[in-house]
Structure formats: structure tokens, C-alpha cells
Motif scaffolding. Structure first.
Motif, mmCIF file in Angstrom:
data_model
loop_
_atom_site.group_PDB
_atom_site.id
_atom_site.type_symbol
_atom_site.label_atom_id
_atom_site.label_comp_id
_atom_site.label_asym_id
_atom_site.label_seq_id
_atom_site.Cartn_x
_atom_site.Cartn_y
_atom_site.Cartn_z
ATOM 1 N N PHE A 109 36.483 38.277 33.919
ATOM 2 C CA PHE A 109 37.526 38.870 34.766
ATOM 3 C C PHE A 109 38.841 39.081 34.013
ATOM 4 O O PHE A 109 39.738 39.748 34.497
ATOM 5 N N HIS A 110 38.963 38.511 32.819
ATOM 6 C CA HIS A 110 40.215 38.573 32.058
ATOM 7 C C HIS A 110 40.343 39.913 31.337
ATOM 8 O O HIS A 110 39.526 40.237 30.477
ATOM 9 N N ARG A 111 41.352 40.696 31.722
ATOM 10 C CA ARG A 111 41.632 41.995 31.099
ATOM 11 C C ARG A 111 40.412 42.919 31.094
ATOM 12 O O ARG A 111 40.095 43.567 30.097
ATOM 13 N N THR A 112 39.698 42.945 32.229
ATOM 14 C CA THR A 112 38.531 43.824 32.359
ATOM 15 C C THR A 112 38.639 44.629 33.649
ATOM 16 O O THR A 112 39.498 44.369 34.493
ATOM 17 N N SER A 113 37.700 45.544 33.809
ATOM 18 C CA SER A 113 37.619 46.345 35.027
ATOM 19 C C SER A 113 36.697 45.707 36.064
ATOM 20 O O SER A 113 36.452 46.286 37.113
ATOM 21 N N THR A 140 34.032 32.476 33.329
ATOM 22 C CA THR A 140 33.799 33.523 34.335
ATOM 23 C C THR A 140 33.763 32.936 35.732
ATOM 24 O O THR A 140 34.290 33.534 36.678
ATOM 25 N N GLN A 141 33.185 31.758 35.880
ATOM 26 C CA GLN A 141 33.169 31.105 37.198
ATOM 27 C C GLN A 141 34.592 30.851 37.673
ATOM 28 O O GLN A 141 34.932 31.125 38.828
ATOM 29 N N LEU A 142 35.428 30.357 36.790
ATOM 30 C CA LEU A 142 36.823 30.112 37.165
ATOM 31 C C LEU A 142 37.544 31.425 37.472
ATOM 32 O O LEU A 142 38.325 31.496 38.423
ATOM 33 N N GLY A 143 37.263 32.450 36.691
ATOM 34 C CA GLY A 143 37.860 33.761 36.952
ATOM 35 C C GLY A 143 37.426 34.328 38.293
ATOM 36 O O GLY A 143 38.238 34.883 39.044
ATOM 37 N N ALA A 144 36.148 34.171 38.621
ATOM 38 C CA ALA A 144 35.648 34.649 39.915
ATOM 39 C C ALA A 144 36.325 33.897 41.059
ATOM 40 O O ALA A 144 36.755 34.501 42.051
ATOM 41 N N ALA A 145 36.447 32.589 40.911
ATOM 42 C CA ALA A 145 37.117 31.793 41.952
ATOM 43 C C ALA A 145 38.585 32.197 42.076
ATOM 44 O O ALA A 145 39.108 32.315 43.191
ATOM 45 N N ASP A 146 39.249 32.428 40.953
ATOM 46 C CA ASP A 146 40.655 32.850 40.976
ATOM 47 C C ASP A 146 40.843 34.199 41.668
ATOM 48 O O ASP A 146 41.916 34.487 42.197
ATOM 49 N N HIS A 147 39.789 35.022 41.664
ATOM 50 C CA HIS A 147 39.851 36.325 42.328
ATOM 51 C C HIS A 147 39.224 36.285 43.726
ATOM 52 O O HIS A 147 38.931 37.320 44.313
ATOM 53 N N ASP A 148 39.012 35.079 44.245
ATOM 54 C CA ASP A 148 38.524 34.869 45.611
ATOM 55 C C ASP A 148 37.118 35.394 45.887
ATOM 56 O O ASP A 148 36.838 35.925 46.962
ATOM 57 N N TYR A 149 36.230 35.223 44.933
ATOM 58 C CA TYR A 149 34.812 35.514 45.164
ATOM 59 C C TYR A 149 34.101 34.220 45.515
ATOM 60 O O TYR A 149 34.459 33.150 45.028
#
Length: 190
Positions: A109-113, A140-149
Motif C-alpha cells: 500500500f506504500h506509494r502504490t495505486s 502489507t497486512q499493516l498497510g491494509a489495516a491502516d487503510h481500513d480493510y
């Protein structure tokens, strides 16, 4: 096995990854293959890896090489990556409900589309499988959680899982699944 970043448990894990992908294809659910691509000079690599590339100690996932492509058993259409599109944050469609997104760092999720793409197709939950649990999977798991997935993980379809990391994920609300439980979930049986 011929790659420059060999993972000791990859041969055991790949059949599980293939089963998960097959389940998603069967149910016409979106599959997003996340890839890393390293410019030959390392200019787009994270600093912790760049110095290895610059000194010739690492050459991996260089656009246009065998090692930059999807693994054959996950790529039933034989699609070739489009590095210019991917490196410019484009989303490459490679089949019905199947896409590729480039990530410049461990976290997809970091600097991606990825986030904007998932939102554009009304996705609010992700199931993670893949390589290097301690690095890419956790980030990626942390990024997904940070984006509310909502996040699920099939540990048998991940390389290098460890008990502490799995417990931490479960404590953070990640649903830990086996392949059969995922099949039931996708079928609406649970």
C-alpha cells in the motif's frame, strides 16, 4: 530454485498459493498480483537494498528478466509484465478479474495505486498470500489495516511464517484461514 533470492520453503508453499488463486478464479473474485521490480542500477530500490544492488551483491526482479515475471504456476495466461506501465503506478490487467500492481517497498500500500484501485472496484476486504512473511506479508497486512480493510491471511500460502508474527496478526484482528476455510468463506458457507 534458480532465483537470486531463494526461499527455503517456496516449493512447499507454492501449491497452497496456487489453490488460493484457483479459488478466487473459480469464484470470479479479483486477484491482485503484487510485484517488485528493481532497476538494474538500483535507483528505485529502498535504501536498505540499494547498496547491495549498487555493489553487484544483488540482482533480482530486473524488468525484462526471467526473475521479474510472475511464477508460471500462478500465471495461467502466460502474461508478461509491462514494466513501464507498472513502474508508473499503472494497473496491468492480465485476465478476467486479474491484475498486477507494482510496489516500491515491502508494504503493497506504500506509494502504490493499490488502495485507489481496490476502492475503485468496491473491495473492502483482502486475503493475503505470498512471499516473505516477515517482510512483505507483515508490512502489507499493516498497510491494509491502516487503510481500513478487513484482512485475512492464509499462512500455509506464505513463505517463512512464524508463530509470534501470526499471533500478532491475530491480535490485530487478522482472520487466519486455512485453504479449506477460505473455500467455505468464498462459497458463503460460513
Amino acid at each position: 530454485p534458480e532465483g537470486s533470492l531463494r526461499l527455503h520453503d517456496l516449493e512447499h508453499v507454492m501449491p497452497h498459493i496456487v489453490k488460493v488463486i484457483a479459488l478466487f478464479r473459480e469464484k470470479a473474485k479479483p486477484i491482485i498480483h503484487i510485484v517488485r521490480l528493481y532497476e538494474k542500477d538500483g535507483s528505485n530500490a529502498d535504501l536498505c537494498r540499494r547498496w547491495h544492488i549498487e555493489r553487484g551483491k544483488l540482482s533480482a526482479a530486473v524488468p525484462g528478466t526471467w526473475g521479474s515475471q510472475l511464477v508460471d504456476c500462478t500465471n495461467i495466461n502466460g502474461a508478461e509484465l509491462d514494466p513501464p506501465l507498472l513502474l508508473s503506478q499503472g494497473v496491468q490487467e492480465i485476465g478476467p478479474h486479474e491484475f498486477i500492481v507494482y510496489k516500491p517497498r515491502f508494504n503493497a500500500f506504500h506509494r502504490t495505486s493499490l488502495n485507489s484501485f481496490l476502492k475503485s472496484i468496491s473491495i473492502n476486504s483482502v486475503i493475503i498470500v505470498g512471499l516473505t512473511f516477515p517482510n512483505c506479508i507483515r508490512a502489507t497486512q499493516l498497510g491494509a489495516a491502516d487503510h481500513d480493510y478487513r484482512v485475512g491471511l492464509v499462512a500455509s500460502a506464505c513463505t517463512e511464517p512464524d508463530e509470534l508474527g501470526l499471533r500478532a496478526m491475530a491480535a490485530q484482528g487478522v482472520q487466519l484461514l486455512e485453504v479449506d476455510a477460505l473455500a467455505d468463506l468464498l462459497s458463503g458457507a460460513t
